[in-house]
Design an enzyme around this catalytic site. Structure first.
Site, short mmCIF file in Angstrom:
data_model
loop_
_atom_site.label_atom_id
_atom_site.label_comp_id
_atom_site.label_asym_id
_atom_site.label_seq_id
_atom_site.Cartn_x
_atom_site.Cartn_y
_atom_site.Cartn_z
N GLN A 136 43.43 30.43 0.40
CA GLN A 136 44.80 30.36 0.21
C GLN A 136 45.69 29.83 1.10
OE1 GLN A 136 46.23 34.72 -1.61
NE2 GLN A 136 44.59 34.88 -0.26
N GLY A 180 40.39 38.77 4.98
CA GLY A 180 41.84 38.52 5.83
C GLY A 180 42.79 38.24 4.62
N CYS A 199 46.89 10.78 -3.91
CA CYS A 199 47.37 9.84 -4.84
C CYS A 199 47.62 10.39 -6.48
CB CYS A 199 46.61 8.55 -4.80
SG CYS A 199 47.18 7.16 -5.78
N HIS A 254 46.72 26.77 -2.66
CA HIS A 254 47.93 26.48 -2.42
C HIS A 254 48.46 25.05 -1.60
CE1 HIS A 254 48.34 31.09 -2.41
NE2 HIS A 254 48.63 30.55 -3.59
#
Length: 475
Positions: free
Chosen positions: A114, A209, A142, A134
């Site tokens: 993430q 984490g 491109c 993300h």
């Protein structure tokens, strides 16, 4: 100069739960859980790892929802954390590099992140085994041909907007776009598809984490349960998915993963940072054809108008026989203009590149032979091969500064000689004896990201003090 990731995000008030209490297992409990996790990983046939901001805090990148996170401090009206080093110079943690070791050992089958800090890619994880849900602050894409460009500078926009650069692939000149999602942007199918597929295949999904608050991303690990896989969570805070996990470990991610690597007798590879720059020497005859007007430029391989973030200044000197005054280039673009008589004998330009903060070596020196009367030999080496040789050399001789020429090419108009150099600017080794590791620095398309039960909304106000470390609000 970056405005900071948090500053670029759309305004939002509700950023989910922040500042939750952190829990630390007693040493004997933590060790027992590390041993259990080691056995789970050892027996796994299809291990998938799912990472969040907690694996990057030890890299000097603050999280968002922790006790000292961006959103937490902002809500408390406290000063925001200062960056400990430039974002573009952040180095992978032992956890990042241990994942590389697990991949090389054939244990880690796929990695889902993430984070947008590019540290997984910089660590050496194969791109085909990585989904960056993300986006990536250092990546341009491109939209026409799909070519990705990993930069050494933070891309100036977020929200999948057009940037100021074009695709350089032959036959394609489309405008590039950034890859970082804003709050209401849908997760890209290119990243979400493989992530879903591998989670369904997984017998173990190891979450490291992450607060597991953001949907749909946080529901990916649950997909392994249908195939009787198990979830393991390593996080200092409680998460909404703890009850679904077969093992929850409250401990620092680096310490847990270092312990696991020790238990498995696996080596954590060193991190070697290799940066690129190019030297351009352009020449032309004066109108009376008695002189050669030439220009020396030290620049980014990503384009003329792109900054070279790891170079602070360049000292230019010349062969004694030329009797030309030395110069210091300390403002970008780093270029120098000179005039030499046409009949001048071959000479050397001596360059001292002084590196910026975050580089383990302070400078490197290069000698550039100049002979205006001789055509330059052009060549292009395989970049991956050159990089591998440089890494091996750097590990053997850990002083940093090792360099190699990757490409040399000639341009007819204007007449130019271009040399692309690779240089080792950081080396970090992770050493272990009988105890914990020590770090040694030597020189789906329609889905939206949202909190549990509601769409995510982002920060109120600007984060003027936060530099480029703002990559963890999505966890």
């Amino acid at each position: 100069m970056s405005l900071g990731y948090a500053e670029k995000l759309s305004y939002i008030e509700d950023v989910g739960k922040v500042g939750m209490t952190e829990f630390f297992e007693p040493p004997h409990v933590l060790q027992e859980k590390i041993e259990r996790l080691s056995m789970i990983i050892k027996k796994s046939k299809h291990l998938v790892v799912f990472t969040g901001a907690g694996i990057s805090t030890s890299c000097g990148i603050p999280d968002f929802r922790g006790p000292k996170g961006i959103w937490t401090l902002q809500r408390q009206g406290k000063a925001l954390p200062e960056a400990s080093l430039p974002f573009h110079r952040a180095m992978p943690s032992i956890t990042h590099m241990a994942l590389v070791g697990l991949e090389k050992a054939g244990i880690l089958k796929f990695l889902i992140s993430q984070n947008i800090d590019a540290l997984h890619l910089r660590s050496g994880i194969s791109r085909e085994k990585l989904s960056e849900l993300h986006g990536n602050s250092f990546m341009e894409l491109c939209p026409s041909c799909g070519t990705e460009y990993l930069r050494d500078f933070e891309v100036e926009t977020i929200g999948l907007k057009e940037t100021s650069r074009n695709c350089s692939k032959a036959g394609c000149t489309s405008k590039l776009r950034d890859t970082v999602l804003d709050w209401e942007d849908a997760l890209p199918p290119k990243e979400m598809g493989p992530a879903e597929r591998h989670c369904k295949m997984a017998d173990v999904v190891l979450c490291l984490g992450t607060s597991l608050q953001i949907t749909p991303a946080c529901n990916l690990p649950l997909k392994c349960l249908r195939g009787r896989g198990e979830i393991v969570i390593v996080n200092l805070q409680e998460t909404p998915k703890d009850k679904k996990a077969s093992l929850v470990i409250h401990g620092p991610v680096d310490k847990v993963i270092a312990g696991v690597m020790n238990m498995l007798n696996l080596h954590v590879p060193p991190f070697v940072r290799i940066d690129l720059f190019q030297i351009v020497l352009t020449e032309s005859l004066s109108l009376d054809k008695k002189y050669v007007n030439w220009n020396l430029r030290v620049e980014s391989v990503h384009g003329k108008k792109v900054p070279l973030p790891f170079v602070e200044s360049v000292k230019v000197s010349f062969s004694e026989s030329l009797n030309m005054k030395a110069a210091v280039l300390d403002k970008q673009p780093l270029d120098l203009k000179r005039r030499t008589v046409r009949s001048v004998k071959p000479f050397d330009i001596l360059l001292k590149l002084n590196f910026s903060a975050g580089c383990k070596c302070s400078y490197m020196e290069l000698k550039i032979p100049v002979d205006f009367g001789v055509s330059k030999e052009c060549f292009k080496e395989d970049k991956d091969t050159v990089f591998q040789k440089l890494r091996e050399k750097a590990i053997e001789d850990p002083r940093c500064g090792q360099t190699a020429v990757i490409e040399r090419k000639a341009v007819l108009v204007p007449k130019s000689d271009i040399m692309v150099h690779a240089v080792v600017t950081n080396i970090v080794e992770f050493e272990s004896s009988s105890g914990p590791f020590e770090v040694s620095s030597r020189s789906n398309g329609s889905s939206k990201r949202r909190n549990e039960g509601k769409y995510d909304k982002r920060t109120s106000g600007k984060q003027s003090k936060v530099q480029k470390h703002d990559n963890s609000h999505k966890r």
